[in-house]
Design an enzyme around this catalytic site. Sequence first.
Site, PDB file in Angstrom:
ATOM      1  CE  LYS A  33     -57.288   4.018 -68.996  1.00 38.95           C
ATOM      2  NZ  LYS A  33     -57.499   3.401 -67.676  1.00 38.95           N
ATOM      3  CD  GLN A  79     -56.635   0.129 -66.090  1.00 42.23           C
ATOM      4  OE1 GLN A  79     -56.227   1.229 -66.438  1.00 42.23           O
ATOM      5  NE2 GLN A  79     -57.862  -0.284 -66.358  1.00 42.23           N
ATOM      6  CG  ASP A  86     -58.897   7.055 -63.119  1.00 43.02           C
ATOM      7  OD1 ASP A  86     -59.247   7.402 -64.267  1.00 43.02           O
ATOM      8  OD2 ASP A  86     -58.239   6.019 -62.886  1.00 43.02           O
TER       9      ASP A  86
END
Length: 283
Positions: free
Chosen positions: A53, A97, A120
């Site tokens: 990412k 994460q 997200d």
Amino acid sequence: METRIIDGAALARRTRAALTERATALTARGRQPGLAAVQVGDDPASKVYVRTKMRVCAEVGIYSEHIELPAATTEAELLGRIRALNADPRIHGILVQLPLPKHIGSDRVLEAVAPEKDVDGFHPENVGRLAIGAPRFVPCTPAGIMEMLAATGIALDGRDAVIVGRSNIVGKPMAMLLLHQGATVTICHSRTRELGDHTRRADIVVAAVGRPQLLGADMVKPGAVVIDVGINRLPDGKLVGDVAFDAVLGKASHVTPVPGGVGPMTVTMLMANTVRAAELRDA
Ligand code: NDP
């Protein structure tokens, strides 16, 4: 039937080129988009994902911070870091994460991310917005799949779509997106009886399970569009999806490969959400 392979890597390259232009325009106005990735513990797979990412951020022109915290970090400490990022004007997108260590409540952490920085799309406010058809940030994997379906030119209205997997990050948001496009959606999961009875009548199948090659050719209708989300490592080190790729060639109308299918579009949609977050704040 000739099966078309949906090239996620090529679509990702084209999408990233367009995002680079938008990021450059923001940077020229002194508002470079910024993404912070928070990782707790040193899970090797998480490390690889976050590094990918960060690399794509650099490619697109997004400022990025990789915040690595030790596995012993307390929930209170983590919440403190997230609050600081919520207030940081350089940061437009925050991702935590997953998975987090067991002593930390993931729900509380995801709720602590400011909804307008939740790139997200996991905050309950953004989940709710998606459910009512007024999305702000759509979870990246299903968002990428919608782009891939759009690129094939297939009409979704009135089609039967079957999703295998009901996770909050893939299966459920995928169902919402297909539903909003007029598909008739079935979600299957580990308690579903006779999985093949469902998948065999689907015009579009999305496999998001995490079981190597669970979907064989006998489970797919001739001419179906098959989207393979799964990433599974076999004992010999080979990476395979949830679909028996070679077996569905010649039967499906379209299929996504693993690797090079859904994965590159997932990380690209994270970039898209971050650029959008910066544009929304700039507006
Ligand atoms: P989860 O483990 O959270 O969910 C898996 C789902 O599959 C569950 O709903 C489970 O049912 C269902 N399931 C398990 N076994 C069966 C079975 N035999 N038949 C039918 N359904 C079954 O996984 P994720 O949604 O997070 O991810 C799914 C896969 O996609 C993984 O391989 C993951 O690595 C990959 N992935 C890939 C991404 C990419 O960018 N390409 C991004 C995200 C994930 P139940 O709910 O009943 O337990």
